[in-house]
Design a protein around this motif. Sequence first.
Motif, PDB file in Angstrom:
ATOM      1  N   LEU A 254     -20.752  67.954  20.238  1.00 50.80           N
ATOM      2  CA  LEU A 254     -19.960  68.841  19.162  1.00 50.80           C
ATOM      3  C   LEU A 254     -18.775  68.992  19.521  1.00 50.80           C
ATOM      4  CD1 LEU A 254     -23.117  70.875  17.829  1.00 50.80           C
ATOM      5  CD2 LEU A 254     -22.267  68.827  17.088  1.00 50.80           C
ATOM      6  N   TRP A 255     -18.415  69.354  20.512  1.00 48.64           N
ATOM      7  CA  TRP A 255     -17.102  69.469  21.221  1.00 48.64           C
ATOM      8  C   TRP A 255     -15.908  68.558  21.247  1.00 48.64           C
ATOM      9  CZ3 TRP A 255     -16.021  74.751  21.583  1.00 48.64           C
ATOM     10  CH2 TRP A 255     -17.018  75.537  22.251  1.00 48.64           C
ATOM     11  N   GLY A 256     -16.388  67.336  20.923  1.00 51.97           N
ATOM     12  CA  GLY A 256     -15.536  66.248  20.829  1.00 51.97           C
ATOM     13  C   GLY A 256     -15.088  66.360  19.740  1.00 51.97           C
ATOM     14  N   GLY A 257     -15.645  66.765  18.460  1.00 47.55           N
ATOM     15  CA  GLY A 257     -15.155  66.917  17.240  1.00 47.55           C
ATOM     16  C   GLY A 257     -13.920  68.022  17.208  1.00 47.55           C
ATOM     17  N   VAL A 258     -14.116  69.026  17.925  1.00 43.23           N
ATOM     18  CA  VAL A 258     -13.122  70.071  18.172  1.00 43.23           C
ATOM     19  C   VAL A 258     -11.845  69.527  18.619  1.00 43.23           C
ATOM     20  CG1 VAL A 258     -12.819  72.184  19.060  1.00 43.23           C
ATOM     21  CG2 VAL A 258     -14.973  71.829  18.270  1.00 43.23           C
ATOM     22  N   ILE A 259     -11.841  68.825  19.542  1.00 40.49           N
ATOM     23  CA  ILE A 259     -10.732  68.208  20.256  1.00 40.49           C
ATOM     24  C   ILE A 259     -10.162  67.259  19.386  1.00 40.49           C
ATOM     25  CG2 ILE A 259      -9.951  66.558  22.134  1.00 40.49           C
ATOM     26  CD1 ILE A 259     -12.313  67.757  23.935  1.00 40.49           C
ATOM     27  N   ALA A 260     -10.726  66.557  18.594  1.00 35.33           N
ATOM     28  CA  ALA A 260     -10.229  65.580  17.562  1.00 35.33           C
ATOM     29  C   ALA A 260      -9.690  66.389  16.551  1.00 35.33           C
ATOM     30  CB  ALA A 260     -11.340  64.807  16.840  1.00 35.33           C
ATOM     31  N   ASP A 261      -9.968  67.577  16.064  1.00 40.05           N
ATOM     32  CA  ASP A 261      -9.200  68.498  15.197  1.00 40.05           C
ATOM     33  C   ASP A 261      -8.121  69.082  15.689  1.00 40.05           C
ATOM     34  OD1 ASP A 261     -10.535  67.887  12.853  1.00 40.05           O
ATOM     35  OD2 ASP A 261     -12.208  69.302  13.230  1.00 40.05           O
ATOM     36  N   ARG A 262      -8.061  69.357  17.028  1.00 43.14           N
ATOM     37  CA  ARG A 262      -7.058  70.242  17.866  1.00 43.14           C
ATOM     38  C   ARG A 262      -5.982  69.556  18.194  1.00 43.14           C
ATOM     39  NH1 ARG A 262      -9.908  73.959  21.966  1.00 43.14           N
ATOM     40  NH2 ARG A 262     -10.550  75.069  20.074  1.00 43.14           N
ATOM     41  N   TYR A 263      -6.130  68.311  18.441  1.00 43.68           N
ATOM     42  CA  TYR A 263      -4.784  67.557  18.967  1.00 43.68           C
ATOM     43  C   TYR A 263      -4.703  66.245  18.063  1.00 43.68           C
ATOM     44  CZ  TYR A 263      -5.870  70.584  23.037  1.00 43.68           C
ATOM     45  OH  TYR A 263      -6.078  71.795  23.532  1.00 43.68           O
ATOM     46  N   PRO A 264      -3.280  65.432  18.229  1.00 45.08           N
ATOM     47  CA  PRO A 264      -3.039  64.329  17.577  1.00 45.08           C
ATOM     48  C   PRO A 264      -4.049  63.232  18.027  1.00 45.08           C
ATOM     49  CG  PRO A 264      -0.987  65.709  18.445  1.00 45.08           C
ATOM     50  CD  PRO A 264      -2.144  66.145  18.839  1.00 45.08           C
ATOM     51  N   LYS A 265      -4.746  62.568  16.875  1.00 45.08           N
ATOM     52  CA  LYS A 265      -5.675  61.596  17.195  1.00 45.08           C
ATOM     53  C   LYS A 265      -5.312  60.706  18.027  1.00 45.08           C
ATOM     54  CE  LYS A 265      -8.466  63.304  13.628  1.00 45.08           C
ATOM     55  NZ  LYS A 265      -7.511  64.583  13.208  1.00 45.08           N
ATOM     56  N   ARG A 266      -3.987  60.052  17.496  1.00 45.60           N
ATOM     57  CA  ARG A 266      -3.523  58.727  18.427  1.00 45.60           C
ATOM     58  C   ARG A 266      -3.186  58.869  19.977  1.00 45.60           C
ATOM     59  NH1 ARG A 266       2.369  57.282  17.983  1.00 45.60           N
ATOM     60  NH2 ARG A 266       2.557  54.957  18.824  1.00 45.60           N
ATOM     61  N   ARG A 267      -2.984  60.122  20.337  1.00 53.14           N
ATOM     62  CA  ARG A 267      -2.743  60.679  21.703  1.00 53.14           C
ATOM     63  C   ARG A 267      -3.837  60.686  22.319  1.00 53.14           C
ATOM     64  NH1 ARG A 267       0.670  65.848  21.968  1.00 53.14           N
ATOM     65  NH2 ARG A 267       2.272  64.596  20.570  1.00 53.14           N
ATOM     66  N   VAL A 268      -4.815  61.543  21.764  1.00 53.99           N
ATOM     67  CA  VAL A 268      -6.076  61.425  22.371  1.00 53.99           C
ATOM     68  C   VAL A 268      -7.009  60.252  22.670  1.00 53.99           C
ATOM     69  CG1 VAL A 268      -8.499  62.486  21.964  1.00 53.99           C
ATOM     70  CG2 VAL A 268      -6.478  63.899  21.274  1.00 53.99           C
TER      71      VAL A 268
ATOM     72  N   ALA B 294       1.963  50.461  19.574  1.00 51.81           N
ATOM     73  CA  ALA B 294       2.900  49.733  18.798  1.00 51.81           C
ATOM     74  C   ALA B 294       2.891  50.449  17.202  1.00 51.81           C
ATOM     75  CB  ALA B 294       2.450  48.211  18.734  1.00 51.81           C
ATOM     76  N   MET B 295       2.007  51.285  17.026  1.00 53.74           N
ATOM     77  CA  MET B 295       1.882  51.811  15.622  1.00 53.74           C
ATOM     78  C   MET B 295       3.183  52.554  15.333  1.00 53.74           C
ATOM     79  SD  MET B 295      -1.721  53.393  15.429  1.00 53.74           S
ATOM     80  CE  MET B 295      -3.374  52.270  15.364  1.00 53.74           C
ATOM     81  N   ARG B 296       3.392  52.634  14.121  1.00 52.96           N
ATOM     82  CA  ARG B 296       4.534  53.545  13.436  1.00 52.96           C
ATOM     83  C   ARG B 296       3.890  54.873  12.989  1.00 52.96           C
ATOM     84  NH1 ARG B 296       6.738  48.597   9.569  1.00 52.96           N
ATOM     85  NH2 ARG B 296       7.493  47.380  11.254  1.00 52.96           N
ATOM     86  N   GLU B 297       4.331  55.671  13.728  1.00 58.32           N
ATOM     87  CA  GLU B 297       3.637  57.185  13.460  1.00 58.32           C
ATOM     88  C   GLU B 297       4.203  57.549  12.316  1.00 58.32           C
ATOM     89  OE1 GLU B 297       2.891  61.113  15.934  1.00 58.32           O
ATOM     90  OE2 GLU B 297       4.174  59.699  16.827  1.00 58.32           O
ATOM     91  N   SER B 298       5.287  57.240  11.497  1.00 57.06           N
ATOM     92  CA  SER B 298       5.667  57.562  10.240  1.00 57.06           C
ATOM     93  C   SER B 298       4.787  57.041   9.259  1.00 57.06           C
ATOM     94  CB  SER B 298       7.229  57.062  10.198  1.00 57.06           C
ATOM     95  OG  SER B 298       7.295  55.583  10.033  1.00 57.06           O
ATOM     96  N   GLU B 299       4.213  55.968   9.485  1.00 55.85           N
ATOM     97  CA  GLU B 299       3.482  55.690   8.477  1.00 55.85           C
ATOM     98  C   GLU B 299       1.746  55.969   8.722  1.00 55.85           C
ATOM     99  OE1 GLU B 299       3.524  51.292   8.608  1.00 55.85           O
ATOM    100  OE2 GLU B 299       5.663  51.325   8.485  1.00 55.85           O
ATOM    101  N   LEU B 300       1.507  56.842   9.424  1.00 54.07           N
ATOM    102  CA  LEU B 300       0.453  57.624   9.717  1.00 54.07           C
ATOM    103  C   LEU B 300       0.291  58.657   8.732  1.00 54.07           C
ATOM    104  CD1 LEU B 300      -0.347  57.493  13.439  1.00 54.07           C
ATOM    105  CD2 LEU B 300      -1.661  55.945  11.656  1.00 54.07           C
ATOM    106  N   THR B 301      -0.987  59.192   8.099  1.00 54.79           N
ATOM    107  CA  THR B 301      -1.008  60.424   7.516  1.00 54.79           C
ATOM    108  C   THR B 301      -1.799  61.373   8.364  1.00 54.79           C
ATOM    109  OG1 THR B 301      -1.425  59.114   5.323  1.00 54.79           O
ATOM    110  CG2 THR B 301      -2.009  61.358   5.299  1.00 54.79           C
ATOM    111  N   VAL B 302      -0.872  62.135   9.006  1.00 56.15           N
ATOM    112  CA  VAL B 302      -1.616  62.918   9.931  1.00 56.15           C
ATOM    113  C   VAL B 302      -1.456  64.484   9.624  1.00 56.15           C
ATOM    114  CG1 VAL B 302      -0.983  63.930  12.284  1.00 56.15           C
ATOM    115  CG2 VAL B 302      -0.298  61.506  11.719  1.00 56.15           C
ATOM    116  N   PRO B 303      -2.872  64.913   9.496  1.00 52.37           N
ATOM    117  CA  PRO B 303      -2.833  66.279   9.346  1.00 52.37           C
ATOM    118  C   PRO B 303      -2.475  67.412  10.300  1.00 52.37           C
ATOM    119  CG  PRO B 303      -4.900  65.480   9.998  1.00 52.37           C
ATOM    120  CD  PRO B 303      -4.098  64.273   9.934  1.00 52.37           C
TER     121      PRO B 303
END
Length: 414
Positions: free
Chosen positions: A67-81, A192-201
């Motif tokens: 369950l803590w893995g989901g907390v980390i996913a919400d707390r930090y940028p997912k691409r970096r994680v 290689a992803m374009r960060e500008s094309e991600l919908t990042v909350p």
Amino acid sequence: MTGGMFRSLRVRNYRYFAAGQIVSNTGTWMQRVAQDWLVLELAGRNGGTALGITTGLQFLPLLLFGLWGGVIADRYPKRRVLMITQVAMGVLALVLGLLTVAGAARVWHVYVLAFALGLATVVDNPTRQSFVVEMVGKRDLPNAIALNSASFNGARMLGPAVAGLLIAWLGTGPVFLVNAASYVAVLFGLYAMRESELTVPEPVKRARGQLREGLRYVRGRRDLMLVLALVAFVATFGMNFQLTIALVSKEVFRTDASSFGLASSMLALGALAGALLAARRVTRPRLRLLMAAALLFGLLEVATGLMPTYWAFLVLLVPTGIALMTFNTAANATMQLGVAPEMRGRVMGLYMFVFLGTNPLGAPLVGWMAEEFGPRAAIVVGGLVPVAAVLVLGALTAPRDRLPALRRRLLRLG
């Protein structure tokens, strides 16, 4: 390629992600086979026990910290994680490969590395699942989930076969090194992803009680609780095919190891076909589709357990795999589409905890039923439980004004 079935691939970022996943999933399935073979070689007479311990250690972090893995996913940028978890997994595969090639590998090394891989997976799973919608958006999310499943099951068919050839030719060590190298493809895709094309909350700021907040959120959502309940019953009792197929192949039909492998491939073929069908047909999944898929899966599993010949058993594994994959795709998409973006990581952490964490708990129970009542009975019960769950949950969640009509229909049928 950019038609209805593969429409998510029109998104540049997802194309990079999907390509990396195909390579990495194949490497992961290769490592699973090589790791099992290595443990059996190192443990000798205690190979069965050592294999069970290895599997248990790999799942233990999910049960302890899932369950803590989901907390980390919400707390930090997912691409970096994801870049961090993929590097960690690659390093673990590299260490095991180098130890094996050098002839220095011991069983306890495998235990430690399996537990460490489980820790990385705790964070990687919910982050990867909840990252998909940031790449493709809500409209194409069900399609992307289905294509991810197709990639996973395609690798499930290819990886073990390639691993078997490599082990016979070069030994287990090089297989681990190949898997380590496969993570480069994922890392390149993420880079290689374009960060500008991600919908990042907006990342959720660190605060106390965020895990409890996520649990309260799900508990307050009747639709999400229904999905989790269905997933729990299907995963615990219905998704133990690695165990039940082996027992039926060996004890009921008296076949050899190659025939068991064929049965596993037939199920994987069905799952792959189901994923591709879901990619085309599942757009905005409804609870009705989810319950219908669970009901059909349960009925097909019951029928599979009752098949009189081995070839009939094999044939029925294909539609069973199709129904299971339709259910899995609909469940995953339903959980993600209806939640607030800042809660998605925690919701998917709970979903993966139920989806993966209940299966190891159900496996000993299914194994006990197979020993006491026979492998056929274990498969039949594994199918009857999801059927009963659909009927009970359907009755509990049906609108009150429909219940009298439902009772009248049942009386007429009686």
